[in-house]
Structures are given as C-alpha cells and as structure tokens.
Design an enzyme around this catalytic site. Structure first.
Site, short mmCIF file in Angstrom:
data_model
loop_
_atom_site.label_atom_id
_atom_site.label_comp_id
_atom_site.label_asym_id
_atom_site.label_seq_id
_atom_site.Cartn_x
_atom_site.Cartn_y
_atom_site.Cartn_z
N HIS A 11 0.87 -1.19 0.00
CA HIS A 11 0.00 0.00 0.00
C HIS A 11 0.90 1.22 0.00
O HIS A 11 1.35 1.70 1.05
CB HIS A 11 -0.92 -0.03 1.24
CG HIS A 11 -1.93 1.07 1.26
ND1 HIS A 11 -3.08 1.01 2.02
CD2 HIS A 11 -1.98 2.27 0.63
CE1 HIS A 11 -3.78 2.12 1.85
NE2 HIS A 11 -3.12 2.91 1.01
N HIS A 191 -9.19 1.15 -1.86
CA HIS A 191 -9.29 1.74 -0.53
C HIS A 191 -10.75 1.61 -0.06
O HIS A 191 -11.68 1.85 -0.85
CB HIS A 191 -8.95 3.23 -0.58
CG HIS A 191 -7.49 3.52 -0.71
ND1 HIS A 191 -6.70 2.97 -1.69
CD2 HIS A 191 -6.67 4.32 0.02
CE1 HIS A 191 -5.46 3.42 -1.55
NE2 HIS A 191 -5.41 4.24 -0.52
N GLU A 194 -11.30 3.69 5.23
CA GLU A 194 -10.26 4.58 5.78
C GLU A 194 -10.99 5.66 6.58
O GLU A 194 -10.81 5.79 7.78
CB GLU A 194 -9.42 5.19 4.65
CG GLU A 194 -8.34 6.16 5.15
CD GLU A 194 -7.54 6.81 4.01
OE1 GLU A 194 -8.01 6.81 2.86
OE2 GLU A 194 -6.43 7.34 4.30
N ASP A 273 1.74 7.03 2.13
CA ASP A 273 2.38 8.21 1.52
C ASP A 273 3.53 8.64 2.44
O ASP A 273 3.42 9.62 3.18
CB ASP A 273 1.36 9.35 1.38
CG ASP A 273 0.20 8.95 0.51
OD1 ASP A 273 0.35 8.98 -0.73
OD2 ASP A 273 -0.85 8.56 1.05
N1 HPA Z 1 -6.12 7.76 0.93
C1 HPA Z 1 -6.85 7.89 -0.18
N2 HPA Z 1 -6.32 8.26 -1.33
C2 HPA Z 1 -5.01 8.52 -1.38
C3 HPA Z 1 -4.21 8.41 -0.27
C4 HPA Z 1 -4.79 8.00 0.95
O1 HPA Z 1 -4.14 7.90 2.01
N3 HPA Z 1 -2.96 8.73 -0.65
C5 HPA Z 1 -3.01 9.03 -1.97
N4 HPA Z 1 -4.26 8.92 -2.42
ZN ZN Z 2 -3.60 4.79 0.38
#
Ligand code: HPA
Ligand code: ZN
Length: 329
Positions: A11, A191, A194, A273
């Site tokens: 990831h 994703h 989150e 990131d």
């Molecule tokens: N979440 C969702 N989208 C993203 C992220 C993240 O942490 N980083 C880059 N795009």
């Molecule tokens: Zn991500």
C-alpha cells in the site's frame, strides 16, 4: 535477526513518496512556481486535519512532475529508501488521472516509472509491480477511458486500485470499471474503510470483487464484517502512521492493528504516503514496537501476511516466505 525479515510493501502511492527536497529540486529544474520557498516551509504544511486536507497538498505538489525523468527520479528515490527499510517487494500505485488532468501525457508517466521498475530487483534488491489507481472523486467514464488507454499502450500494470476522497464516492460508482479490469485479467484492490463506513468495505468486496482492501480499519465498527474478513482471510493493508497523520486514529498508542492481527484478521503494515505521514515501512514498524510493544512474533506474522497477500509469482513468494521461516542467527 528480525531486521532482515523480508516485507512486501503493498500500500504505497508513488506520488506520496515525493520528499520536500525532491519537490523543490524538481520545481527548480522545471521552473514550476510553488507557494513554498524552502524545505522547512513546505514541511510546515504537512499538518493535516483529514484525508481531504492531505489530498489538496498531495495533488498540488504533483505540479513538479513534468517529464519522464521526473517520474524516474521519484521512483528511484523511493526504491533506494524502501530497500533500506526492509522492503524486498513493492506493489506501487500511481494515479494516472492526476497527471492527465494537468496535461501530462500517459506515456510520460508510464515510461518514466517503468524505466526504473524494469531493473528494480537488480538495482535495489526490490521486485516491483505497478498498479494503476483510479480517483474515486472523478467519474467512472473517465476511469474507463484511462483504463482502455493504459491497456492500448500495453502499460506494465498488473492491477487497478481505487483511491482519493472516499466519503460520498462509494464503491457502487465503479462497478463497470472493476468488471472491465477483471475481464482484462487484472488484479483488483481498493481503498475502503479509511474514513468511510463499514458498508463501503462490504460493497467493495461484493460489488467490486477486490482481492485486497486498502486500510479497512473502520471494519472494526461492524462485528459481522470482522467475522467475514477473518473467515475469508481478506488481506487488509493497514497504514498506522497514515491513520494518525490523517486523524482516522487519535494517537499511535490507540492504533488497532495489533489487536486486529491477534483476532485473526489478515492485516499487514504499509506506509501509504511516506513523505507526508512521517515515515517509511521501518518507521511504521518502529512506531508499533515503541508505542504498542509489538513482539518479534507479531512482526514475523506481519511480514508473512505481506508476502502472502502480494501478487508475486509463486516461486518468489515462496522463496521470501522461506526466509521468514528460516532460523535467524
Ligand atoms: N487515501 C486515499 N487516497 C489517497 C491516499 C490516501 O491515504 N494517498 C493518496 N491517495
Ligand atoms: Zn492509500
């Protein structure tokens, strides 16, 4: 020695590895005007209230990526740092639409990255696979068009992902995209959970038929979903420092990843990131050790989960798993 355990980074947003120093160097090289004069003022902007506040800066900094060599330099810098953090295999997401929207051709993005990934195992000791991630806050027709263009280019992608602003952009928006990717023989990740609710995780599994969930921590709000994720051993790629930086979790001491591991979920740990969230894979693992008392045995299980959930061919996957089982000296 636990420090030599092999990990797979599953990831990771390539554009999220742009360190402030490289942002400024590329801005100079390409004569791009940024609102930051030096590394310190750029770093001071790395204080986020939520996912959207991060995404605003993440997309803004991409302005410095103009030519294939910019993408190549970013990729090389990540692989150098990842190798030092114990990563032996990386499945790297890139956001093609974010570059197309700025007028950067798809070939520039793909060629720049692919030129470095082609020899990553020889040059860095890190095998790599590339995943094209689609931006869920843009419409599905655009995503379908970009996927078709990637396929027409014969871009070296093994799968697709789904990222960007989650809440209000549910998985149901992208059913045709994921159907087309499956028909094309591509792997699928997305994703979910989150910032979005557990129902987004359920729909991501049922409607998009993904093989991994990126994040997934909000699944813990739904006991039936947790039971399903355990029963089916659905891989969840969890990013502890990211969750704290974007305030999905208050403090690293409160992060549920080790509890998730011990209740039988197929979790692994990743950096998301790393240039923006305080660190790479080794920094995430160090934080879990310091703040949550992660044991060597938990660390081994996280390493094994990461390799098992990868899209590696069986021979390399089994060779890396064998290193985890081997007695340490
Ligand atoms: N979440 C969702 N989208 C993203 C992220 C993240 O942490 N980083 C880059 N795009
Ligand atoms: Zn991500």
């Amino acid at each position: 020695m636990t420090s030599t355990l092999p990990f797979a980074e599953l990831h990771l947003h390539l554009e999220g590895t742009l360190e402030p120093e490289l942002v400024l160097e590329l801005a100079r090289r390409n004569a791009v005007d940024l609102p930051f004069r030096d590394v310190d003022s750029l770093r001071r902007a790395y204080a986020f209230a939520d996912l959207q506040s991060f995404l605003d800066l993440y997309y803004a900094n991409m302005a410095v990526l103009q030519r294939p060599e910019d993408f190549a330099d970013m990729t090389r810098a990540y692989l150098t740092r990842a190798a030092a953090s114990g990563v032996r295999h990386a499945e790297i997401m890139v956001d093609p639409q974010a570059h197309l929207a700025r007028g950067v051709p798809l070939e520039t993005v793909v060629d720049g990255i692919a030129s470095v990934l082609a020899t990553s195992e020889r040059d860095h000791g890190v095998s790599t696979l590339l995943i094209a991630a689609f931006l869920r806050d843009r419409d599905e027709d655009e995503a379908l068009d970009v996927l078709d263009r990637l396929l027409a280019l014969d871009a070296p992608i093994v799968g697709i992902g789904l990222d960007s602003a989650e809440v209000g952009n549910p998985p149901s928006k992208f059913v045709r995209l994921f159907d087309r990717a499956r028909t094309a023989g591509l792997h699928r990740v997305a994703h979910a959970g989150e910032e979005g609710p557990p129902s987004y995780v359920v729909d991501t599994l049922d409607l998009l038929q993904v093989e991994r969930i990126d994040h997934g921590i909000r699944s813990l709000d739904d006991d039936a979903l947790v039971a399903r994720l355990v029963a089916d051993q659905v891989p969840l790629t969890v990013c502890p420092l990211s969750n704290v930086a974007l305030r999905a979790v208050d403090r690293i001491e409160d992060h549920p990843v080790l509890t998730m591991l011990d209740c039988g979920l197929h979790v692994s740990v990743h950096s998301d990131d790393p240039a923006y969230f305080g660190g790479y894979l080794d920094d995430n693992l160090a934080a879990l050790t310091t703040a949550l008392g992660m044991t060597d045995e938990q660390r081994r299980r996280l390493a094994a989960h990461s390799i098992q959930a990868s899209f590696l061919p069986a021979d390399r996957r089994d060779a890396l798993l064998a290193e985890i089982d081997a007695p340490s000296d």
